[in-house]
Design a protein around this motif. Structure first.
Motif, PDB file in Angstrom:
ATOM      1  N   LEU A 175      13.052 -17.196   4.652  1.00 33.95           N
ATOM      2  CA  LEU A 175      12.226 -16.340   5.159  1.00 33.95           C
ATOM      3  C   LEU A 175      12.549 -16.627   6.859  1.00 33.95           C
ATOM      4  O   LEU A 175      12.393 -17.741   7.252  1.00 33.95           O
ATOM      5  CB  LEU A 175      10.830 -16.432   5.107  1.00 33.95           C
ATOM      6  CG  LEU A 175      10.418 -16.166   3.653  1.00 33.95           C
ATOM      7  CD1 LEU A 175       9.119 -16.311   3.462  1.00 33.95           C
ATOM      8  CD2 LEU A 175      10.922 -15.075   3.124  1.00 33.95           C
ATOM      9  N   ARG A 177      11.781 -16.522  10.778  1.00 31.71           N
ATOM     10  CA  ARG A 177      10.515 -16.269  11.608  1.00 31.71           C
ATOM     11  C   ARG A 177      11.143 -16.242  13.035  1.00 31.71           C
ATOM     12  O   ARG A 177      11.830 -17.245  13.256  1.00 31.71           O
ATOM     13  CB  ARG A 177       9.586 -17.426  11.369  1.00 31.71           C
ATOM     14  CG  ARG A 177       8.073 -17.151  12.274  1.00 31.71           C
ATOM     15  CD  ARG A 177       7.150 -18.143  11.957  1.00 31.71           C
ATOM     16  NE  ARG A 177       5.802 -17.697  12.454  1.00 31.71           N
ATOM     17  CZ  ARG A 177       4.832 -18.311  12.332  1.00 31.71           C
ATOM     18  NH1 ARG A 177       4.686 -19.645  11.753  1.00 31.71           N
ATOM     19  NH2 ARG A 177       3.692 -17.813  12.749  1.00 31.71           N
ATOM     20  N   ARG A 360       5.185 -17.188  -1.045  1.00 36.97           N
ATOM     21  CA  ARG A 360       6.422 -16.967  -0.305  1.00 36.97           C
ATOM     22  C   ARG A 360       6.356 -15.361   0.022  1.00 36.97           C
ATOM     23  O   ARG A 360       6.597 -14.628   0.920  1.00 36.97           O
ATOM     24  CB  ARG A 360       7.777 -17.126  -1.090  1.00 36.97           C
ATOM     25  CG  ARG A 360       9.064 -16.587  -0.610  1.00 36.97           C
ATOM     26  CD  ARG A 360       9.935 -16.874  -1.685  1.00 36.97           C
ATOM     27  NE  ARG A 360      10.024 -18.241  -2.318  1.00 36.97           N
ATOM     28  CZ  ARG A 360      10.603 -18.624  -3.317  1.00 36.97           C
ATOM     29  NH1 ARG A 360      11.487 -17.707  -3.914  1.00 36.97           N
ATOM     30  NH2 ARG A 360      10.688 -19.779  -3.728  1.00 36.97           N
ATOM     31  N   ASP A 364       6.279 -13.416   3.725  1.00 39.40           N
ATOM     32  CA  ASP A 364       7.189 -12.720   3.851  1.00 39.40           C
ATOM     33  C   ASP A 364       6.534 -11.282   4.280  1.00 39.40           C
ATOM     34  O   ASP A 364       7.250 -10.968   5.313  1.00 39.40           O
ATOM     35  CB  ASP A 364       7.871 -12.223   2.335  1.00 39.40           C
ATOM     36  CG  ASP A 364       9.445 -11.512   2.634  1.00 39.40           C
ATOM     37  OD1 ASP A 364       9.789 -11.410   3.914  1.00 39.40           O
ATOM     38  OD2 ASP A 364      10.068 -10.988   1.809  1.00 39.40           O
ATOM     39  N   ASP A 365       5.542 -10.833   3.936  1.00 40.53           N
ATOM     40  CA  ASP A 365       5.086  -9.590   4.304  1.00 40.53           C
ATOM     41  C   ASP A 365       4.625  -9.769   5.653  1.00 40.53           C
ATOM     42  O   ASP A 365       4.412  -9.076   6.434  1.00 40.53           O
ATOM     43  CB  ASP A 365       3.867  -9.213   3.428  1.00 40.53           C
ATOM     44  CG  ASP A 365       4.380  -8.790   1.969  1.00 40.53           C
ATOM     45  OD1 ASP A 365       5.351  -8.354   2.071  1.00 40.53           O
ATOM     46  OD2 ASP A 365       3.453  -8.714   1.204  1.00 40.53           O
TER      47      ASP A 365
END
Length: 390
Positions: A175, A177, A360, A364-365
């Motif tokens: 993921l 960021r 996770r 992720d959202d």
């Protein structure tokens, strides 16, 4: 299963075993530094070893070195990750406290986790060190396997460069960021006045006034390299550094010995500016220089002086960068107050692999929404830069 049991033990990947070492001084400095792609100082063997040998990491710090290495058939070092087992999230500057709190409420262990980063240093740069793409991919896959087998909550890689981004983007489970920092760029300025001339009239007057207020208090500045400070002056530097934490009721991350070790091992990279009132030092800013960049890291003052922070941490650094012909001045994390002084928004990246599928998915959202907000914020900040528009 103890998260620390595998230190110094090899793990077999599909090709070569991955080794995890808890002391970087077990490695030949030349072999480690040969993996570094540029002259940024923070991943040099000397810097990371100074953190370990000074006690700034290890012990009760909550930062336990667990550097992951991939070797070739002849034992040669092919890839490495400067990694730490973490029992908290202090000193990272990519904030995941909300993720840890959510796990605690749900009864999911979040610590220990594995973090790839330079401790206490929110500076972007190389994190995935490798001789080629194949070695980089093999090491990443092997470390993820370690995280799973050792029941760690996840693997986090902070403040990455383009090489790591390339290997992590699109890789299963990772993921992305985004964050935003503010860096000063040298657009061919001849001197500080040339930089001021590029600003709007109002901002130019504000900066001049701030500099005049500092000078009016009888304060002048001296720049030193690492070999030019004696131990008494390093005592002062450390007292200033530690005071910035103590006034907030916190213990400093770094020990006093870290500064002495760094001055012994990489003095050519150290830049310290001392604010002097007569013959008495009253404040300091500690920076490292590497390649085309000045990295402002620590500041401190033992008494209160009007506008001294802006002069010592920002304007002196800009002056130094111009004089040295550097292209960039990275003055550290945070700081919308940098924006109005000509520091431009820069997007930073970190990457996160979380073992728990529910966590996770939730993260992720969240990150999808956060990324949009960060990009919008950076665009808005760029519109507020103080440069002339004629």
């Amino acid at each position: 299963m103890s998260a620390l049991f595998f230190l110094n033990g090899p793990r077999q990947t599909g090709a070569m075993p991955i080794q995890t070492v808890s002391r970087l001084d077990e490695l030949d400095p030349q072999h480690w530094d040969a993996l570094l792609p540029d002259e940024q100082p923070f991943l040099r063997h000397a810097f990371l070893c100074a953190l370990e040998q000074s006690g700034s990491v290890g012990g009760r710090s909550g930062w336990h070195p667990a550097h992951h290495l991939l070797r070739g058939p002849a034992g040669e070092l092919r890839a490495a990750l400067p990694a730490y087992l973490k029992s908290h999230s202090y000193g990272e500057y990519v904030f995941d406290w909300a993720w840890a709190d959510a796990c605690q409420r749900a009864g999911i262990p979040y610590y220990p986790k594995l973090l790839v980063a330079v401790p206490f240093t929110p500076v972007g740069g190389a994190r995935l060190l490798a001789v080629d793409d194949a070695a980089a991919g093999e090491l990443l896959d092997g470390v993820v396997a370690d995280v799973v087998s050792d029941d760690l909550s996840g693997l986090h890689i902070n403040f990455t460069d383009a090489f790591a981004d390339h290997h992590l983007r699109g890789r299963a489970g990772w993921l992305e960021r985004l964050g935003c920092q503010f860096h000063w760029r040298n657009h061919g300025y001849r001197d500080f006045q040339d930089f001021l001339d590029a600003l709007s009239s109002r901002k130019r007057k504000q900066i001049r006034k701030e500099r005049e207020q500092v000078a009016g208090q009888g304060i002048e500045f001296q720049w030193r390299q690492g070999h030019e400070l004696d131990e008494a002056e390093w005592d002062f530097v450390y007292a200033c550094y530690a005071n910035t934490y103590r006034v907030r009721g916190q213990a400093p991350y770094l020990t006093r010995n870290f500064f002495s070790l760094l001055a012994q091992r990489m003095p050519e990279a150290i830049r310290v500016v001392l604010a002097m009132q007569g013959s008495r030092p009253v404040a300091m800013a500690f920076s490292l220089q590497g390649g085309d960049t000045l990295y402002g890291r620590y500041w401190g003052c033992l008494a209160e002086f009007d506008r001294l922070h802006f002069e010592t941490c920002f304007y002196q650094g800009i002056d130094q960068a111009i004089a040295a012909g550097l292209q960039r001045f990275d003055a550290g994390a945070q700081g919308e107050h940098k924006l109005i002084r000509g520091f431009e928004p820069v997007i930073t990246r970190s990457w996160h692999w979380l073992a728990h599928p529910g966590l996770r998915a939730a993260v992720d959202d969240f990150l999808v929404q956060e990324r949009g907000g960060v990009l919008a914020y950076a665009a808005e900040a760029r519109d507020l830069l103080p440069f002339r528009r004629d």
